[in-house]
Write an enzyme that holds these catalytic residues in place. Structure first.
Site, PDB file in Angstrom:
ATOM      1  N   LYS A 144      -4.105  15.689  34.394  1.00 22.64           N
ATOM      2  CA  LYS A 144      -3.779  14.831  33.268  1.00 22.64           C
ATOM      3  C   LYS A 144      -3.281  15.697  32.115  1.00 22.64           C
ATOM      4  CE  LYS A 144      -7.151  13.381  30.357  1.00 22.64           C
ATOM      5  NZ  LYS A 144      -7.571  14.382  29.352  1.00 22.64           N
ATOM      6  N   HIS A 174     -11.307  14.619  35.918  1.00 18.32           N
ATOM      7  CA  HIS A 174     -12.426  15.495  36.289  1.00 18.32           C
ATOM      8  C   HIS A 174     -13.780  14.800  36.129  1.00 18.32           C
ATOM      9  CE1 HIS A 174     -12.735  16.431  31.984  1.00 18.32           C
ATOM     10  NE2 HIS A 174     -13.927  16.929  32.210  1.00 18.32           N
ATOM     11  N   LYS A 178     -17.830  14.786  38.523  1.00 23.24           N
ATOM     12  CA  LYS A 178     -19.132  15.197  37.967  1.00 23.24           C
ATOM     13  C   LYS A 178     -20.261  14.621  38.818  1.00 23.24           C
ATOM     14  CE  LYS A 178     -17.616  15.640  33.172  1.00 23.24           C
ATOM     15  NZ  LYS A 178     -18.147  16.739  32.391  1.00 23.24           N
ATOM     16  N   GLU A 212     -18.363  14.321  21.657  1.00 22.27           N
ATOM     17  CA  GLU A 212     -18.213  15.780  21.693  1.00 22.27           C
ATOM     18  C   GLU A 212     -18.493  16.372  20.320  1.00 22.27           C
ATOM     19  OE1 GLU A 212     -14.891  17.316  24.304  1.00 22.27           O
ATOM     20  OE2 GLU A 212     -14.011  15.483  23.533  1.00 22.27           O
ATOM     21  N   ASP A 231      -6.320  10.582  25.478  1.00 23.60           N
ATOM     22  CA  ASP A 231      -6.999  11.767  26.016  1.00 23.60           C
ATOM     23  C   ASP A 231      -8.277  11.395  26.767  1.00 23.60           C
ATOM     24  OD1 ASP A 231      -7.231  14.605  26.285  1.00 23.60           O
ATOM     25  OD2 ASP A 231      -8.760  14.621  24.711  1.00 23.60           O
ATOM     26  N   HIS A 236     -10.979   8.814  31.383  1.00 27.18           N
ATOM     27  CA  HIS A 236     -12.409   9.022  31.651  1.00 27.18           C
ATOM     28  C   HIS A 236     -13.252   7.776  31.357  1.00 27.18           C
ATOM     29  CE1 HIS A 236     -11.017  13.038  31.958  1.00 27.18           C
ATOM     30  NE2 HIS A 236     -11.139  13.392  30.700  1.00 27.18           N
ATOM     31  N   LYS A 336     -14.264  13.360  18.791  1.00 26.17           N
ATOM     32  CA  LYS A 336     -14.430  14.799  18.577  1.00 26.17           C
ATOM     33  C   LYS A 336     -15.255  14.982  17.312  1.00 26.17           C
ATOM     34  CE  LYS A 336     -11.120  16.457  21.517  1.00 26.17           C
ATOM     35  NZ  LYS A 336     -11.623  17.053  22.752  1.00 26.17           N
TER      36      LYS A 336
HETATM   37  C1  BG6 Z   1     -10.580  16.464  28.755  1.00 24.21           C
HETATM   38  C2  BG6 Z   1      -9.971  16.242  27.404  1.00 24.21           C
HETATM   39  O1  BG6 Z   1      -9.984  15.625  29.711  1.00 24.21           O
HETATM   40  O2  BG6 Z   1     -11.981  16.204  28.716  1.00 24.21           O
HETATM   41  C3  BG6 Z   1     -10.668  17.096  26.353  1.00 24.21           C
HETATM   42  O3  BG6 Z   1      -8.590  16.535  27.435  1.00 24.21           O
HETATM   43  C4  BG6 Z   1     -12.161  16.889  26.403  1.00 24.21           C
HETATM   44  O4  BG6 Z   1     -10.162  16.808  25.052  1.00 24.21           O
HETATM   45  C5  BG6 Z   1     -12.693  17.030  27.819  1.00 24.21           C
HETATM   46  O5  BG6 Z   1     -12.755  17.845  25.539  1.00 24.21           O
HETATM   47  C6  BG6 Z   1     -14.158  16.653  27.893  1.00 24.21           C
HETATM   48  O6  BG6 Z   1     -14.642  16.969  29.168  1.00 24.21           O
HETATM   49  P1  BG6 Z   1     -16.174  17.387  29.385  1.00 24.21           P
HETATM   50  O7  BG6 Z   1     -16.265  17.607  30.856  1.00 24.21           O
HETATM   51  O8  BG6 Z   1     -16.420  18.608  28.567  1.00 24.21           O
HETATM   52  O9  BG6 Z   1     -17.000  16.218  28.903  1.00 24.21           O
END
Ligand code: BG6
EC number: 1.1.1.49
Length: 486
Positions: A144, A174, A178, A212, A231, A236, A336
């Site tokens: 992505k 991703h 998990k 985050e 994003d 996600h 964020k």
């Molecule tokens: C990514 C985003 O797909 O996922 C990032 O582009 C984000 O901005 C990240 O920080 C968060 O992933 P994780 O696994 O740290 O929760």
């Protein structure tokens, strides 16, 4: 289980950030754990290093530190590097792809092409691979962001689809790799306990949060053109939502699971642009502090326009139009520079219909399931119990399930699982084109409305839980975010 046959894993963007932090460390871990076929090779493609020795020096300098934090096994590291080959190639010169064909054409087994590059290179790389006949017996992995909106994502998918069949295309999200996200499927479909309650009759509302503490981490340029909706939400959060809300699939076969997720995505109530301010909140952080450390405003981050209106926070109220979920609000949020790093799903069950035990039996802090995906995977079931002593006073108590106490080892990083799945041809944890389209189609009205709006995102101080409007949106439905309850 070791991948059963040989493979050639070609990594485009071999010196990029993703290769350095995620892909090469994940391949090393798989190698160390004995999960890769002995003869499998990794072919890094980049233009910065001149030859294999220079590339291995780069790997030692840049990748090793990311591996070492899990405790490096020097012997495994050395044998891992023996698998790594290097091809110097300028990806903007398709006429040079003969070099790649010469390097990998005679290697045995399936070929995996991993495109850890910017999306503008996806189509040129696929075309160049086809021009030298490398699209046969191959799988392609797309990172992505896959497109910027429905139109651009369709354009990429159409062009890639002319060269690779859908069954050869692995679109990465991703979050699907998990461990705790996998566990959601086990929780829902491995137990008889929850499933009968998993519906509108018993569920009052559901919250899904991915918060985050990090900011844009040197990706200001990319992020400022992207924003949190593209994003995190389009992929996600909507994937998590579809797993929480899907019907039981008849098997764990890739298409059986993806068909059910797709049904959820297609059942999302379309957002009427006139209602956006009622069901969507966008925010942007200004200066504040994360755990006592001051952090600057988003608008002053490198690569970000000082007058940027890009959102770093999104909260949404989502509805699913089907028999199971009609009328149940799903509150989604991500941002964020929030107060904590946490990914969590909160299922609020309805209170008892009549309380013979007094008003406390109706309190919201009970009848709740909290599934924490990260940082520590736990499931907590809140119930009411009688407080010891005289009288019948109820108090909220919880049953706790901390997975690291049950399973002390064997946890696998998302990228490791996903890469092993690609090498072994398992598609279940990758996003099918129709899922991706349905997700884009649903977010587009919000994107459009925000792009045309003359109202800037609502400000929030870094280190808080986002703009006040996010809490106000839940208050309208008589509820609040979990952390606001106490
Ligand atoms: C990514 C985003 O797909 O996922 C990032 O582009 C984000 O901005 C990240 O920080 C968060 O992933 P994780 O696994 O740290 O929760």
């Amino acid at each position: 289980m070791q991948t059963d046959s040989s493979f050639t894993f070609v990594l485009f963007g071999g010196t990029g950030d993703l290769s350095m932090r995620k892909i090469l460390p994940a391949l090393y871990e798989a190698h160390r754990a004995g999960l890769l076929a002995e003869t499998g090779k990794i072919v890094a493609v980049a233009r910065h290093e001149d030859n294999r020795d220079a590339y291995l020096a780069w790997v030692n300098e840049h990748v090793k530190p990311h591996v070492s934090k899990n405790g490096l096994d020097e012997a495994a590291w050395t044998s891992f590097l023996e698998r790594v080959l290097y091809v110097k190639l300028d990806l903007s010169r398709p006429e040079d792809f003969g070099v790649l064909r010469d390097a990998v054409g005679t290697l045995p087994g399936i070929r995996v092409f991993y495109l850890a590059t910017g999306p503008s290179l996806f189509v040129p790389i696929c075309r160049a691979l086809a021009s030298v006949g490398l699209n046969e017996n191959a799988r392609i992995v797309l990172e992505k962001p896959l497109g910027y909106d429905l139109r651009s994502s369709n354009a990429i998918n159409d062009a890639v689809g002319e060269i690779f069949a859908e069954g050869q295309i692995y679109r990465i999200d991703h979050y699907l790799g998990k461990e705790p996200v996998q566990n959601l499927l086990a929780l829902r479909f491995g137990n008889a306990l929850f499933e009968p309650l998993w519906r509108r009759e018993w569920v009052e509302s559901i919250q899904i949060t991915i918060a985050e503490e990090l900011g844009v981490e040197g990706r200001g340029d990319f992020y400022d053109n992207t924003g949190a909706l593209r994003d995190m939400v389009q992929n996600h959060l909507l994937q998590l939502l579809s797993i929480i809300a899907m019907e039981p699939p008849h098997s764990m076969d890739a298409d059986a699971v993806r068909d059910e997720k797709l049904r959820v995505l297609r059942s999302l109530k379309p957002i009427d642009p006139r209602d956006i301010s009622k069901v969507a909140v966008r925010g942007q952080y200004h200066a504040g502090g994360i755990r006592g450390t001051p952090v600057p405003a988003y608008s002053t981050e490198k690569g970000v326009k000082p007058d940027s209106t890009t959102e770093t926070f999104v909260a949404l109220k989502v509805e699913i139009e089907n028999w199971r979920w009609a009328g149940v609000p799903f509150f989604l949020r991500t941002g964020k520079r929030l107060a904590d790093r946490v990914a969590e799903i909160v299922v609020n069950f309805r209170p008892v219909p009549h309380s013979a035990l007094g008003a406390t039996a109706l309190r919201p802090g009970a009848n709740r399931l909290v599934i924490r995906l990260q940082p520590n995977e736990t499931i907590r079931l809140y119930c009411l119990a009688k407080q010891p002593g005289e009288g019948m006073n109820l108090a909220s108590v919880h049953l706790d399930l901390a997975f690291d106490q049950f399973f002390r080892e064997g946890q696998m990083e998302a990228y490791q699982r996903l890469l092993l799945d690609v090498i072994s041809g398992r598609l279940a944890l990758f996003v099918r084109r129709d899922e991706q389209e349905a997700a884009w189609r649903w977010v587009e009205p919000i994107l459009g409305e925000w792009a045309n709006s003359n109202k800037p995102p609502k400000p929030y101080a870094a280190g808080t839980w986002g703009p006040a409007a996010s809490s106000a949106m839940l208050a309208q439905h008589g509820t609040c975010w979990l952390e606001e309850e106490n």
